[in-house]
Scaffold this motif. Structure first.
Motif, PDB file in Angstrom:
ATOM      1  N   MET A  50      39.391  41.327  27.602  1.00  0.00           N
ATOM      2  CA  MET A  50      40.001  41.592  28.905  1.00  0.00           C
ATOM      3  C   MET A  50      41.492  41.880  28.830  1.00  0.00           C
ATOM      4  O   MET A  50      42.076  42.369  29.784  1.00  0.00           O
ATOM      5  CB  MET A  50      39.770  40.410  29.858  1.00  0.00           C
ATOM      6  CG  MET A  50      38.325  40.202  30.222  1.00  0.00           C
ATOM      7  SD  MET A  50      38.066  38.868  31.401  1.00  0.00           S
ATOM      8  CE  MET A  50      38.683  39.593  32.905  1.00  0.00           C
ATOM      9  N   TYR A  67      42.941  38.430  36.828  1.00  0.00           N
ATOM     10  CA  TYR A  67      42.928  39.857  36.522  1.00  0.00           C
ATOM     11  C   TYR A  67      42.545  40.641  37.778  1.00  0.00           C
ATOM     12  O   TYR A  67      41.464  40.441  38.321  1.00  0.00           O
ATOM     13  CB  TYR A  67      41.873  40.170  35.448  1.00  0.00           C
ATOM     14  CG  TYR A  67      42.102  39.504  34.120  1.00  0.00           C
ATOM     15  CD1 TYR A  67      42.748  40.178  33.097  1.00  0.00           C
ATOM     16  CD2 TYR A  67      41.650  38.206  33.884  1.00  0.00           C
ATOM     17  CE1 TYR A  67      42.936  39.571  31.863  1.00  0.00           C
ATOM     18  CE2 TYR A  67      41.845  37.597  32.655  1.00  0.00           C
ATOM     19  CZ  TYR A  67      42.483  38.286  31.648  1.00  0.00           C
ATOM     20  OH  TYR A  67      42.676  37.690  30.425  1.00  0.00           O
ATOM     21  N   SER A  69      41.061  43.846  39.663  1.00  0.00           N
ATOM     22  CA  SER A  69      40.024  44.772  39.226  1.00  0.00           C
ATOM     23  C   SER A  69      39.604  45.676  40.380  1.00  0.00           C
ATOM     24  O   SER A  69      39.626  45.283  41.536  1.00  0.00           O
ATOM     25  CB  SER A  69      38.811  43.976  38.728  1.00  0.00           C
ATOM     26  OG  SER A  69      37.781  44.833  38.302  1.00  0.00           O
ATOM     27  N   ALA A 135      36.924  44.752  35.288  1.00  0.00           N
ATOM     28  CA  ALA A 135      37.695  43.815  34.465  1.00  0.00           C
ATOM     29  C   ALA A 135      36.838  43.139  33.403  1.00  0.00           C
ATOM     30  O   ALA A 135      37.326  42.863  32.294  1.00  0.00           O
ATOM     31  CB  ALA A 135      38.354  42.770  35.344  1.00  0.00           C
TER      32      ALA A 135
END
Length: 141
Positions: A50, A67, A69, A135
């Motif tokens: 990732m 993260y 995405s 992601a």
């Protein structure tokens, strides 16, 4: 001849629509698989599949890596027009947009993944999580 052209256009439109919908469902499946298959993964493995997190938080021995995405926008619109007996035309229209996105939170304790959580407008009613797949897709075999 016009009917054949109309039917061909209709068929091609249906094929294009089904292929787009199919990819959304595939991404939703990938996101669903990641919630289970990433449990127990090491911190190093998460970094490898990732990359570095955009945000990082630590409380005690628990770390949360975040993260962003996805991020697509679907726009819908319609318009109507009418002409009165004097030849004046009135046009009315409206449009709306729906922005879909996901924030993937990887929860780790002791250097291992303990949970994968998705937040945001992650997909449609039949494709929940599909925005999150961007992601996590490299982490799912």
């Amino acid at each position: 001849m016009r009917i054949k052209a109309y039917l061909l256009t209709l068929s091609l439109s249906g094929l294009l629509l089904s292929s787009c919908a199919s990819s959304k469902f595939q991404r939703a499946e990938v996101a669903s698989q990641a919630k289970n298959s990433m449990i127990g993964m090491s911190k190093e493995s998460v970094l490898a599949c990732m990359g570095a997190p955009v945000q990082h938080a630590t409380v005690g021995e628990t770390e949360v890596w975040s993260y962003p995405s996805g991020g697509d926008t679907n726009s819908f619109g319609n318009a109507t027009a009418s002409t009165n007996s004097l030849g004046y035309t009135n046009v009315f229209g409206s449009s709306s947009s729906l922005h879909r996105y996901c924030v993937v939170n990887i929860v780790m304790t002791g250097g291992r993944v303990r949970g994968v959580n998705y937040n945001g407008r992650t997909g449609g009613w039949a494709s929940q999580g599909e925005q999150c797949a961007f992601a996590v897709q490299n982490c799912v075999q």
